[in-house]
Design a protein around this motif. Sequence first.
Motif, mmCIF file in Angstrom:
data_model
loop_
_atom_site.group_PDB
_atom_site.id
_atom_site.type_symbol
_atom_site.label_atom_id
_atom_site.label_comp_id
_atom_site.label_asym_id
_atom_site.label_seq_id
_atom_site.Cartn_x
_atom_site.Cartn_y
_atom_site.Cartn_z
ATOM 1 N N SER A 127 -17.988 -83.706 74.227
ATOM 2 C CA SER A 127 -17.728 -84.254 72.978
ATOM 3 C C SER A 127 -18.525 -83.829 71.571
ATOM 4 O O SER A 127 -18.884 -83.855 71.584
ATOM 5 C CB SER A 127 -18.603 -85.733 73.531
ATOM 6 O OG SER A 127 -18.649 -86.777 72.488
ATOM 7 N N GLU A 146 -16.734 -95.890 75.226
ATOM 8 C CA GLU A 146 -15.754 -96.707 76.278
ATOM 9 C C GLU A 146 -16.646 -96.459 77.338
ATOM 10 O O GLU A 146 -16.973 -95.291 78.070
ATOM 11 C CB GLU A 146 -14.682 -96.333 75.710
ATOM 12 C CG GLU A 146 -13.627 -96.692 74.378
ATOM 13 C CD GLU A 146 -12.416 -96.681 75.047
ATOM 14 O OE1 GLU A 146 -12.248 -95.288 75.108
ATOM 15 O OE2 GLU A 146 -11.926 -96.653 73.680
ATOM 16 N N ARG A 161 -18.109 -92.899 77.391
ATOM 17 C CA ARG A 161 -16.675 -91.642 76.384
ATOM 18 C C ARG A 161 -17.284 -92.112 74.573
ATOM 19 O O ARG A 161 -17.414 -92.651 74.509
ATOM 20 C CB ARG A 161 -15.180 -91.463 76.322
ATOM 21 C CG ARG A 161 -14.886 -91.008 78.003
ATOM 22 C CD ARG A 161 -13.455 -90.986 78.181
ATOM 23 N NE ARG A 161 -13.693 -92.245 77.915
ATOM 24 C CZ ARG A 161 -13.105 -93.555 79.126
ATOM 25 N NH1 ARG A 161 -14.151 -92.938 79.865
ATOM 26 N NH2 ARG A 161 -12.493 -94.608 79.068
ATOM 27 N N VAL A 163 -15.996 -92.487 71.434
ATOM 28 C CA VAL A 163 -14.442 -92.432 70.775
ATOM 29 C C VAL A 163 -14.504 -92.354 69.478
ATOM 30 O O VAL A 163 -13.138 -92.227 68.943
ATOM 31 C CB VAL A 163 -13.674 -93.350 71.715
ATOM 32 C CG1 VAL A 163 -13.371 -93.068 73.730
ATOM 33 C CG2 VAL A 163 -14.057 -94.950 71.091
#
Length: 181
Positions: A127, A146, A161, A163
């Motif tokens: 990430s 998410e 995650r 995002v």
Amino acid sequence: MKTLGIWRHAKSDWNDRSARDFDRPLNARGLKGAAIMGKHIAGQPIYWERIVASPAVRVAQTIELGSQAARINPQVRWDRRIYLASSATLIDLLREQDGDPTTILMVGHNPGLEDLIFDLVPDDGSSPLRDIVEEKFPTAAFAKLEIDIASWADLEEASARLVLLTRPRDLDAELGPEPVS
């Protein structure tokens, strides 16, 4: 799937040293940042089924100014536990949300919100946005996570995650870091 929005309050005023931390208002930069970020968050293609927020003055002002700029009137659930909360407390608060909304926007403070991102988003190098948060999750920043769970009660660490990450300076360069003198 669940979506969690995380919005840190805008820049607060430290001029009145006699004011309790809880009662500190926004400064001029914070007023501008709250409005810009509120409009940005409201412009996302998502409806926040639930907004939970710290009742601290700077958080309430951030939501109020952001809502005014976006021309919305959201219903907010004020929860004192968010004020100065640890990530563990914030996770517990999310797990106990009644009605199991699909989307929650949490508005509060650091270091709890930043730590919540660190605890929910795996630190496995996947990430780039998490890496930016590691540098700094500044005032008025917004993150969208998410999470592949059916119920908030199932929320676990390293399950999300990241995002979207938007900082005030991403929308207005004048809201970037103050120069060091």
